[in-house]
Structures are given as structure tokens and as C-alpha cells.
Design an enzyme around this catalytic site. Structure first.
Site, PDB file in Angstrom:
ATOM      1  CG  ASN A   1      -7.991  -4.740  -2.564  1.00 36.40           C
ATOM      2  OD1 ASN A   1      -9.291  -5.129  -2.699  1.00 36.40           O
ATOM      3  ND2 ASN A   1      -7.580  -3.945  -1.793  1.00 36.40           N
TER       4      ASN A   1
ATOM      5  CG  ASP B   1      -2.285   0.703   1.020  1.00 37.52           C
ATOM      6  OD1 ASP B   1      -2.168   1.873   0.885  1.00 37.52           O
ATOM      7  OD2 ASP B   1      -3.315   0.033   1.153  1.00 37.52           O
TER       8      ASP B   1
ATOM      9  CE1 TYR C   1     -13.839   1.794  -8.881  1.00 31.25           C
ATOM     10  CE2 TYR C   1     -16.103   1.175  -9.698  1.00 31.25           C
ATOM     11  CZ  TYR C   1     -15.043   1.030  -8.663  1.00 31.25           C
ATOM     12  OH  TYR C   1     -15.074   0.009  -7.627  1.00 31.25           O
TER      13      TYR C   1
ATOM     14  CB  THR D   1     -14.465   0.082   1.944  1.00 27.02           C
ATOM     15  OG1 THR D   1     -14.859   0.670   0.888  1.00 27.02           O
ATOM     16  CG2 THR D   1     -14.828  -1.319   1.732  1.00 27.02           C
TER      17      THR D   1
END
Length: 244
Positions: free
Chosen positions: A87, A37, A150, A185
Site C-alpha cells: 500500500n 510505516d 506517479y 485521504t
């Protein structure tokens, strides 16, 4: 249970949200996990929480050399890699008239190019173990329309998954895509569209947003040997939204 015993996994975007959920579940099922990350603070906290079978690497998924370093470090720490979960991703709620070329290219780089780079970087390591699984996190917007940028990239991930599955099956590498719907999330709850998304959730057949863990359970299945005959396929976890 130890559904991932003796397996080594790399998970991108793993410091928070769905990625962190994947990390926690994989470790609980016996995997050794390297997660990456750009959020180093959150990454170090999760690494400390999870213990000896987890390592965090700060990593820009759009950088090919960075991918090579992640694979090299993972093999040095835990050995060849069995599982890749692509991810990492971003969303941006702008119309095609509002979005700049730079913003569009950023979404493409993070959501689409990174998946290509990850797959390419991991194949040599996965060939060493003989059987492996790549899970690309797309979206329900890789099935139906949605936000510009997206949606485009999530459709691309779906197509890339199929192409890679056909090319890599000869090496025992399976490739599948996961298509989450409305997931609770930080990307959703801290975004500008949260109130609109809450209203959308009321129209979902299951009548709520999903928890990250509900997506992780599907990712776990695809990472495990239980899904040994599944490749090149879409797995949708959206509460029935795309069925409407």
C-alpha cells in the site's frame, strides 16, 4: 464476520490514510496484522488502538534488508504470512520539466521498487501456508494518464502484478492490483492540489470522492478466500471516472 480468520497479513504504509483503513478492517475480520510505516508516532498510536492482534514495525519499504526483518518478525509473532498489501506510496505534482532526477528516482523507489521487494521477500513465507494473496495498490493512473512519475510507477505496478501472478500461481499465491480513483485521504486533503481535486470530484459519475473504507472493502475481498479464482487482474474503484 471473520472473513480473514486464522490469516496473517502484512500491510505497508499502514499508519494513516487508506493503509490504516485496511488495518482496521482486516483486524475486524479476524486477521492478525503487522503494519509498517516510516511514521512511527502515528503507527504506535494505531497499534495501541487495535490491540493484541496488531503489531507496528517502522520500515523503509525501499530497503531489501528491512523487508527481510519485517517477514522474520511477523513469523516470530504470528506465524507464516497469508496476505501482503503493498500500500505504501507517494505522489508529486510536478511537470516533467520541473521534476529532478532525484525526485523521479524517489517516486520509483517507493511506488515501484518497494512492490518488487515486498513480493520477493514474502514468497518463502507464503509458500509455507500453501494459499496466499498479494494485493498491490496501484491507481486509476495505472489505467489512464496522469502526473509524471506517479503514473509511470502505477502502470509498472499493474504490469508487475500480472508477471508475478503468472510466476507464483504454482505456489498457490494469487496477485492482483487495486486501482483507486480520487480518495479522501491526507495525501489528497493536505496536498497542494486539493482545490483542483475537489473540482475534479464534481465530474466523477458518482459525484464525490471515495472514502478509504470503500477501497478497503475491495482489498478485503481480494485478501479473502472469496476471490480464490482471481489473479493477475485489475480491480478499479474510481466511481466511474475511467469509464468517461
Amino acid at each position: 464476520m471473520e472473513r480473514l480468520k486464522n490469516k496473517v497479513a502484512i500491510i505497508t504504509g499502514g499508519a494513516q490514510g487508506m493503509g490504516a483503513s485496511h488495518v482496521r478492517l482486516f483486524v475486524s475480520e479476524g486477521a492478525k496484522v503487522v503494519f509498517t510505516d516510516l511514521n512511527e508516532e502515528a503507527g504506535r498510536i494505531l497499534e495501541e488502538e487495535m490491540g493484541a492482534n496488531v503489531r507496528f514495525i517502522k520500515h523503509d519499504v525501499t530497503n531489501a534488508e528491512g523487508w527481510d526483518k519485517v517477514v522474520e518478525e511477523t513469523e516470530e509473532i504470528f506465524g507464516p504470512v497469508n496476505i501482503l498489501v503493498n500500500n505504501a506510496g507517494i505522489a508529486m505534482n510536478k511537470s516533467i520539466l520541473e521534476m529532478t532526477e532525484g525526485e523521479y528516482r524517489k517516486i520509483v523507489d517507493i511506488n515501484q521498487i518497494s512492490v518488487f521487494l515486498g513480493i520477493k521477500a514474502l514468497v518463502p513465507s507464503m509458500k509455507k501456508v500453501g494459499t496466499a494473496s498479494i494485493i498491490n495498490i496501484s491507481s486509476m493512473n495505472g489505467i489512464v494518464g496522469g502526473a509524471i512519475g506517479y503514473t509511470d510507477t502505477k502502470f509498472a505496478v499493474r504490469g508487475m502484478t500480472k508477471a508475478a501472478a503468472l510466476q507464483l500461481s504454482q505456489f498457490g499465491i494469487r496477485v492482483n492490483s487495486v486501482h483507486p480513483g480520487v480518495i479522501e485521504t491526507p495525501m489528497v486533503t493536505e496536498g497542494d492540489s486539493y482545490e483542483a481535486i475537489k473540482q475534479l470530484a464534481k465530474q466523477i459519475p458518482i459525484r464525490r470522492m471515495a472514502k478509504s473504507e470503500e477501497v478497503s472493502n475491495l482489498v478485503l475481498y481480494l485478501a479473502s478466500d472469496e476471490s480464490s479464482y482471481s489473479t493477475g487482474s485489475e480491480f478499479i474503484v474510481d466511481g466511474g471516472l475511467t469509464a468517461m
